[in-house]
Design an enzyme around this catalytic site. Sequence first.
Site: not given
Length: 883
Positions: A129, A270, A273, A306
């Site tokens: 990203e 962080a 994914n 996340e």
Amino acid sequence: MRDANPQTIYLKDYTVPEYLIENVELSFILDEEKTRVVSKLTMLKNPLSHSQDSTLILHGEGLELIRVAIDEQPLNETQYQQSNECLNIDSVPQDKTFIVEIGNTINPKANTALEGLYLSSTMLCTQCEAEGFRKITYFLDRPDVMCSFKTTLIGDKDKYPVLLSNGNKIAEGELQNNRHWVAWEDPFKKPCYLFALVAGQLECIEDSFTTMSGRDISLQIFVEQSDIDKCDHAMQSLKNSMRWDEQTYGREYDLDLYMIVAVGHFNMGAMENKGLNVFNTKFVLARPDTATDSDYEHIEGVIGHEYFHNWSGNRITCRDWFQLSLKEGFTVFRDQEFTADQTSKAVKRIEDVKMLRTRQFAEDAGPLSHPIRPDSYIEINNFYTLTVYEKGAEVVRMIQTLVGKTGFRKGSDLYFQRYDGQAVTCDDFVSTMEEANDIDFEQFRRWYSQAGTPVLEIEQEYNQQLKTHSITIRQSCAPTPRQPAKQPLHIPIQLGLLAADGSVADICLDDHAPCKEILIELKEQQQTFVFEKLEERPVVSLLRGFSAPVNVKMQQSLEELAFLLSHDTDTFNRWEAAHKMSSQIIFGLMDDIKQGKDLELNPLLVQSYQTILQQSWDDLSYLSLLLSLPAENYLAGQMEVIDVDAIHKARVFVEQSLAEQLQNQFLELYQRYHKEESGQFDAGTIGRRRIKNICLGYLVKLESTESYQIVEEQFKTAKNMTDQMAALAVITDSANPNKLMCLDSFYQQWKDEALVIDKWFTLQACSSSDDSFNTVQDLTQHPAFELTNPNRVRSLIGAFSQANQLHFHAANGQGYNFLANQIIALNLINPQVASRMVSGLTQWKRFDENRQSLMKKALEKIINTPDISKDVYEIASKSLVPG
Ligand code: PHE
Ligand code: ZN
């Protein structure tokens, strides 16, 4: 690096992708300096695209191309063209799926920008990203191209015993030459920014979680071997997050495996994914003796953040990067609520608002002000901002306030159901909330497109005859870049009334049933609300819980603030009253300083502190906030022209005076709560440590031998980092003769713990001691300092320029010049981090003329760097635009 003319990308130019990727098979032969990538893309023309062009344009940067084939036919060099940023392939099939096969190599070791595939100490990892995947292989690197991924990793068994990628492990095997391979498959379609791979000598802790539907998920946290004893808190946080998202949003985890890897070199906090989060070590590793209570809280918050992205971000992602707040604003809101539920709601809200006001409000009032959904950018990495994240979360919070918690859940259920597996826009989110609640957000949508912090001006009038109290609210918003005129916003204002005896007054407004608290909705430029049946003039508690991200201008005497501090039932506004009172007193002292008067502390503050200290408190963290003075940069945010010296002087004077007048109480509290409770992290223990260390801070301001003894004793005997750090911070900021000795012994004790050494750098960078500039300069030469590690850069350069207002803004400009040189040195090493460091200089308009010109000079010096990166160029050049 520097494009002669860096291109601006506009939201209005969005078009659907011309081609789609159905699936991709990737294989990597891993090597530090020459990793080979083979990518097999199954593609087709997008039926929704109107383009007639048969050229396929793939993104790719810094890649060594080896071969290209379409449907197994190798292409020769006349059939494609390569540029710095793209690979153009002529005449691809228009009416059937086709297969593009690409071979290329990359050099992870040379990748100090930490975007794409890079080396972090000895492990290989990726960061994709926003647009990092194009540094791995040629691809349609945009979030609205979603596909399934199959990834095979091949590497040396000793160097890369662990080989990870997204999804589930489907096969593995041995190869010649001491190599092995592992194949991964991610069944969920995703954009390539969510791709990840990690390879290295990693250890892992394992646990499991049973979901609400009874599925067993295996959980793994991977770290370097020396950190394996610092993962328990992260694991517990992960399980808490999973449970919370089921209970609060009805969202269950989807894959069978959830992995987190901690890496020492990372540009941000962080990354979410799919199934394989990559984390900055800072937000994973914690042991009572190495991490503070606040580290523990941040870890829980970031793990939650996340994890929550799995639904708000991954299952439903952004159509384009202008929609970043769709996933970030919403996910920050979700992590804020999670943390509030795990700890103290009052404290969490106050901490978040403090940050918003000091940093986001400054951003929104400066040259880089932009809406939470920006309409243009040069480098998208520059838009991971406080505005997109924190103000974005405030906007989501306002939606919840307007539709209520139940309505918000109805809306989020509909959103997750309707858009699952798609790439959507902020507007889709708002529309879903509207539809689920049968409400009109037409005007509310302006929060997404208008920049700047609105100001509410309040006028009140009590009418003795009619027994009414009218409150007139006028909203306005100063011009921001490219937005000279603003339209009125839809602003939710939570409000309560207090009677003169301190009791809660009934609210009678129009045809609403009488109540104790009311939500009023401001929509016009100016509106008057008339509250009835009030026998006497009430005291208004406005914008409770900070119900909208605005600035309020309302006359409030110190007496009124003291009254609210004692009686307001809203925990946020109670703190607000304390904070406003001390701010007003500090500002008054600054005027006295300017006029050369002798300084004297207003007794009202001491009295208020005394009152607070006499009460009994359950939430000691909240009490600590009530007893803390506003930070220097918080005060600066409220000044027309920032006077760093006066702020510092006045604030220290207040601290010292409070310490003198309340020393017995502070000492008593300190002793009462100074217990050995290391290793415990419940709210009670955290609160005790926090209040005790606040008291310690005041006591050391007395500069007495006795207080120095107390703090040194705490420093030497502390068994947890919270206490050790608190003591060392106070020592570093004082004139304590043993300061250097303490700093040195701390360094020796912790030299092998990178995250603790970051703290050691930060303490010195933030010190208000006279010699702190020289110390910072010397520290850049310290063997432990390196520009290639973002955490180190932030801990020294970032901390000095963003948190040491007094010395960074020294009138002779040495701080500015120092920062410019560091940014220039970092520009080619890591453009993203370099660009973030510029923020120390962007607020030049807020200072006196002398400083303004020195800051502009530093910015110009930066802009004139040969080979300036797009990242740094965008921030520095936009900062200099007059207006
Ligand atoms: N998407 C990440 C988050 O907010 C932040 C991030 C952005 C990390 C870009 C790395 C690079 O959770
Ligand atoms: Zn995020």
